[in-house]
Design a protein around this motif. Structure first.
Motif, PDB file in Angstrom:
ATOM      1  N   UNK A  30     -61.003  -8.295 -45.194  1.00 52.12           N
ATOM      2  CA  UNK A  30     -61.225  -6.991 -44.582  1.00 52.12           C
ATOM      3  C   UNK A  30     -62.602  -6.928 -43.958  1.00 52.12           C
ATOM      4  N   UNK A  31     -62.776  -5.988 -43.037  1.00 55.93           N
ATOM      5  CA  UNK A  31     -64.066  -5.787 -42.367  1.00 55.93           C
ATOM      6  C   UNK A  31     -64.442  -4.318 -42.479  1.00 55.93           C
ATOM      7  N   UNK A  32     -65.677  -4.063 -42.921  1.00 59.45           N
ATOM      8  CA  UNK A  32     -66.171  -2.690 -43.067  1.00 59.45           C
ATOM      9  C   UNK A  32     -67.601  -2.626 -42.552  1.00 59.45           C
ATOM     10  N   UNK A  33     -67.916  -1.578 -41.797  1.00 60.86           N
ATOM     11  CA  UNK A  33     -69.294  -1.289 -41.412  1.00 60.86           C
ATOM     12  C   UNK A  33     -69.687   0.031 -42.059  1.00 60.86           C
TER      13      UNK A  33
ATOM     14  N   UNK B 186     -74.642  -2.075 -42.351  1.00 59.32           N
ATOM     15  CA  UNK B 186     -74.267  -3.488 -42.387  1.00 59.32           C
ATOM     16  C   UNK B 186     -72.768  -3.609 -42.168  1.00 59.32           C
ATOM     17  N   UNK B 187     -72.371  -4.780 -41.679  1.00 61.57           N
ATOM     18  CA  UNK B 187     -70.950  -5.095 -41.538  1.00 61.57           C
ATOM     19  C   UNK B 187     -70.595  -6.211 -42.515  1.00 61.57           C
ATOM     20  N   UNK B 188     -69.626  -5.934 -43.366  1.00 62.50           N
ATOM     21  CA  UNK B 188     -69.160  -6.912 -44.351  1.00 62.50           C
ATOM     22  C   UNK B 188     -67.821  -7.464 -43.876  1.00 62.50           C
ATOM     23  N   UNK B 189     -67.774  -8.767 -43.622  1.00 63.03           N
ATOM     24  CA  UNK B 189     -66.548  -9.429 -43.186  1.00 63.03           C
ATOM     25  C   UNK B 189     -66.070 -10.339 -44.313  1.00 63.03           C
ATOM     26  N   UNK B 190     -65.089  -9.855 -45.065  1.00 62.02           N
ATOM     27  CA  UNK B 190     -64.597 -10.608 -46.212  1.00 62.02           C
ATOM     28  C   UNK B 190     -63.809 -11.838 -45.848  1.00 62.02           C
ATOM     29  N   UNK B 191     -63.319 -11.903 -44.609  1.00 63.81           N
ATOM     30  CA  UNK B 191     -62.583 -13.094 -44.169  1.00 63.81           C
ATOM     31  C   UNK B 191     -63.540 -14.207 -43.776  1.00 63.81           C
ATOM     32  N   UNK B 192     -64.583 -13.842 -43.008  1.00 65.39           N
ATOM     33  CA  UNK B 192     -65.550 -14.842 -42.538  1.00 65.39           C
ATOM     34  C   UNK B 192     -66.613 -15.145 -43.586  1.00 65.39           C
ATOM     35  N   UNK B 193     -66.773 -14.268 -44.588  1.00 64.91           N
ATOM     36  CA  UNK B 193     -67.806 -14.463 -45.596  1.00 64.91           C
ATOM     37  C   UNK B 193     -69.194 -14.177 -45.074  1.00 64.91           C
ATOM     38  N   UNK B 194     -69.309 -13.192 -44.163  1.00 63.01           N
ATOM     39  CA  UNK B 194     -70.614 -12.871 -43.576  1.00 63.01           C
ATOM     40  C   UNK B 194     -70.967 -11.403 -43.787  1.00 63.01           C
TER      41      UNK B 194
END
Length: 857
Positions: free
Chosen positions: A760-763, A842-850
């Motif tokens: 998932x991606x969350x900002x 911040x943006x958390x990208x759980x798929x990319x791990x960034x």
């Protein structure tokens, strides 16, 4: 004599007259360091300008009662003060002095730099709080830039800093440095120690093309050069793709793209690096302290434009013993913060005693060869590390026979339940004792007994947890392909939706919130008050306005009953930290969120995951058959049986902490009455030997030793440790290079790379939580950023939009719970809690791990 301006090198160039930056440049010139020519505009000029234009009374009025945490209020006041400076008239005598000094320079392009009187000091670094203006040319432009520098003393950030650090606003003044602008071919910064690993023997140089603003402002990823200071030898040169550079324009500076042929070219030659190293060593020797230095290279000539002491010195991670490997694994993972003196002595001794039994159980005769002299756990720079002798490790691993491995992987649930029962019996025994009737020695005996039981429990579950991790790993590894063919993106779906203690705890809070909704007045009370206020009212004997006494008593009884069932846990294994029973905010915030219908029903979420799990099982079984089907079902049953056990086992690690802390509190009250300490929590700042001595004095009814003077320094030391970034493993694998936990993208945003463990991606806004003391600051919808989390943190997950941690992996508690809640998670970023600031988007990208930062605070 009144000095409106002074030459850069002048005997009157004191801190009070020319500020920190100006004084530093004067010192550098005195030491023979190449510094661009220029002059000081003294604080006398600032004071005369402020006095002539009657600015200070307006400032005092604007700052009266200002809230240092109210960003919009600070910005508004700063804007109003800035206008006062903009509209003020430069006194004629000041204007004439600046014009004359500027003419002597030749009316050339200059850099106009702020120099605060409290800046760049070893104990109060204001670095970057005031402004610098580059490529200023013409006397009127210089005068205007000086006024803008003066106004920058009153930025929102600078005002807030002075309020928080109790610096009197009316006493501050600002000097300005006007210097020849070096037409930099390259520029950057140099640290005379390695800021990553703390090595005093290494110099770190960052270098990029053009003026230094792109480097200082993190707009470009610079080359990173590591130099052996003593040998004057380049250890490593990491060339970055330098895509942006700051250049001069007709009316200032701007950022432009770097030519393609220069982007990956070395910004410095070997000769330039060696000359810069020699200058750095000379500056450090002159100041007698590691230095942060800004430099510029113009036509092969090096200039130093700023040098200040490094105020936060990164420690060297010296190893207590040779040939020993230290990691932040096992129990050390549950001690993410530096530990208090009492835990470092009393706590660690008990942990090591219990761990020695585990090692003998696991490795038999090899245990003695494997254990270091200090025991399984030791402390380095305040942090607990798991340790083992490196050379005998292979021998020890070989000593794990198939029989011992089979023992660790079978009957794990039954063995865990037996360990839990044994631990619970010890706790209940001491919970039933009336502590006020016991002497201090007896209570101390109880503390040691319960904590030893906690440590023994941990060693027992170390022999049960592998079953959970191995079964899940095997299931994923062997059947991930089949799952993908069946349209199942994440095999963790097979292990979600079970009724763990954490899930039961959340369902209990949901049911409690449903009861609250039946009481309109209590519902309104929760909706209209912050969680911190609700906590205060809960601890008070006064019933809040608008709520009936009957309902309030029932509300408190239900909360107390919740903690009786689910409060036997800990946020952290160091017993100095409060437990959920003491830090009520997360629990009450969860109830409040449920009442306001902002959270999802855990009953519904569990049912949804259960449905998905069963559906996934049906679908994948259509893809496999024969012996593979039997293997899948066997692994599935094993994983589904042990996964909840893993969560429950860790949840109960801190089961004894509430009674341990109550026992410490009972002793502490007696210490406080006897004048040994000032506050109840001060007991955790004593060492074991000091505690034992005070207990003996107490029980003999003789005057207690006064420990109040020693405690403040210990608190300061622990606060210093909190600023460190403990390496996950020591010694570090590659001593020749520094590891970059962060990457700076071309637009200046910082990208942290970790392990994506929940997609998932969350900002959203970040909230950095270092300990339970920070829980009150957590706002629903924020990204929870922590070193790690334990099951006791679970109520916060219901409020968080994403999870980011410094340590952890796909099978850690944080990952598992994040997947349960369907929110993105990135683990093992190493430096998230030090890099990300509270309130930062911040943006958390759980798929990319960034994790990408989007703004400064």
């Amino acid at each position: 004599m009144i000095y409106y301006i002074l030459p850069l090198a002048h005997k009157q160039a004191t801190l009070e007259i020319v500020g920190g930056k100006g004084m530093s440049l004067s010192k550098l010139l005195t030491a023979g360091i190449p510094v661009p020519d220029g002059f000081h505009v003294t604080t006398v000029s600032y004071q005369i300008f402020v006095e002539t234009n009657h600015i200070q009374p307006h400032i005092n009025k604007l700052l009266d009662g200002i809230d240092s945490n109210n960003t919009s209020q600070l910005e508004d006041v700063s804007t109003q003060i800035g206008k006062l400076f903009h509209d003020g008239e430069m006194p004629q005598e000041v204007s004439a002095a600046i014009k004359t000094a500027y003419a002597r320079l030749g009316n050339i392009a200059v850099a106009v730099r702020s120099s605060a009187t409290a800046e760049d000091l070893p104990d109060a670094s204001f670095a970057g709080q005031q402004e610098t203006y580059l490529n200023i040319q013409g006397e009127n432009e210089v005068l205007a830039a000086v006024k803008r520098c003066w106004a920058s003393l009153w930025t929102a950030r600078a005002i807030a800093y002075r309020v928080k650090n109790d610096i009197k606003q009316e006493l501050v003044a600002l000097a300005v440095v006007v210097q020849k602008l070096a037409f930099s071919d390259a520029s950057g910064v140099m640290f005379t120690l390695n800021p990553i690993n703390g090595r005093r023997s290494e110099i770190i140089i960052n270098a990029a093309w053009g003026l230094g603003e792109a480097v200082v402002s993190s707009l470009v990823t610079p080359d990173t050069i590591v130099v052996d200071k003593n040998a004057e030898r380049i250890v490593s040169y990491e060339v970055a793709s330098k895509e942006i550079m700051t250049v001069r324009t007709l009316d200032g500076t701007k950022e432009i793209p770097v030519l393609e042929r220069l982007r990956k070219k070395h910004a410095l030659t070997r000769d330039q690096i060696m000359r810069l190293t020699q200058i750095g060593k000379k500056i450090e020797k002159y100041y007698q302290i590691p230095m942060d230095i800004e430099w510029a290279l113009e036509k092969d000539k090096l200039y130093i434009v700023q040098a200040r002491p490094i105020t936060v010195l990164t420690p060297e991670w010296a190893l207590p013993e040779k040939d020993v490997i230290y990691t932040k694994g096992s129990l050390a993972e549950h001690l993410p913060n530096p530990v208090t003196p009492l835990f470092a002595t009393l706590g660690l001794e008990i942990i090591n005693r219990a761990s020695a039994l585990l090692w003998v159980d696991m490795f038999d005769k090899c245990a003695k060869k494997l254990l270091p002299e200090n025991g399984a756990y030791t402390i380095i720079n305040g942090y607990v590390y798991l340790s083992a002798k490196s050379k005998p490790i292979l021998i020890a691993v070989k000593s794990l026979s198939p029989r011992s491995l089979r023992r660790a992987l079978t009957n794990s649930v039954a063995r865990w339940e037996a360990a839990r029962k044994e631990f619970e019996d010890v706790i209940k025994q001491w919970e039933e004792k009336p502590l006020h009737t016991l002497n201090a020695h007896q209570i101390m005996e109880g503390i040691q007994t319960v904590f030893y039981a906690a440590c023994i429990y941990f060693t027992r579950i170390q022999l049960t947890l592998p079953a959970a991790s191995i079964s899940e790993t095997l299931l994923t590894k062997l059947f991930q392909g089949a799952a993908h063919r069946a349209g199942i993106k994440d095999t963790s779906v097979f292990l979600l939706g079970f009724d763990t203690i954490a899930m039961q705890s959340e369902k209990n809070l949901w049911s409690l919130s449903e009861w609250v909704k039946l009481n309109n007045n209590l519902t309104l009370y929760l909706q209209n008050n912050q969680a911190t206020k609700i906590v205060k009212d809960f601890k008070s004997s006064v019933v809040p306005d608008g709520v009936s006494q009957e309902v309030w008593i029932e509300w408190k009884n239900r909360i107390n009953q919740y903690f009786k069932e689910f409060g036997r846990t800990a946020y952290e294994f160091d017993f100095a930290y409060s437990t959920p029973q003491e830090t009520l905010t997360p629990t009450l915030e969860s109830i409040k969120s449920f009442v306001e219908e902002k959270g999802e029903s855990p009953f519904l979420r569990q049912a949804t995951f259960e449905k998905r799990r069963k559906k996934a099982e049906e679908v994948i079984l259509q893809q496999i058959g024969g012996t593979r089907k039997k293997l899948f079902l066997k692994l599935l049953h094993w994983a589904q049986e042990t996964a909840p056990m893993r969560e429950n086992a860790i949840y109960m690690m801190g089961m004894g902490h509430p009674i341990i802390r109550r026992m410490f509190q009972e002793i502490s009250k007696r210490f406080q009455s006897g004048g040994a300490i000032s506050h109840l929590d001060d007991i955790y700042w004593l060492t074991e030997s000091e505690l034992v001595e005070l207990i003996a004095q107490l029980d003999k009814n003789i005057p207690l030793s006064d420990m109040r003077g020693a405690i403040p320094a210990r608190k300061v030391e622990l606060k210093k440790y909190q600023g460190y970034v403990p390496p996950f493993k020591l010694p570090e694998e590659n001593k020749k290079t520094i590891s970059h936990a962060t990457q700076k993208s071309k637009d200046g945003k910082i990208v942290l790379t970790g392990i994506g463990t929940s997609i998932g991606i969350v900002t959203a806004s970040a909230c950095v939580l270092n300990s339970p003391a920070d829980f009150e600051s957590f706002q629903p919808g924020s990204v929870l950023v922590a070193v790690t989390t334990t099951p006791a943190w679970t109520p916060l997950f219901a409020l968080a939009s994403a999870i980011v941690t410094d340590i952890g992996g796909p099978l850690s508690h944080s990952s598992i719970v994040a997947r349960e809640y369907g929110i993105p998670a990135v683990m093992a970023t190493h430096t998230a809690t030090r890099t990300i600031k509270n309130g930062q988007m911040i943006t958390v990208d759980g798929s990319a791990g960034t994790v990408t930062t989007w703004s400064k605070v």
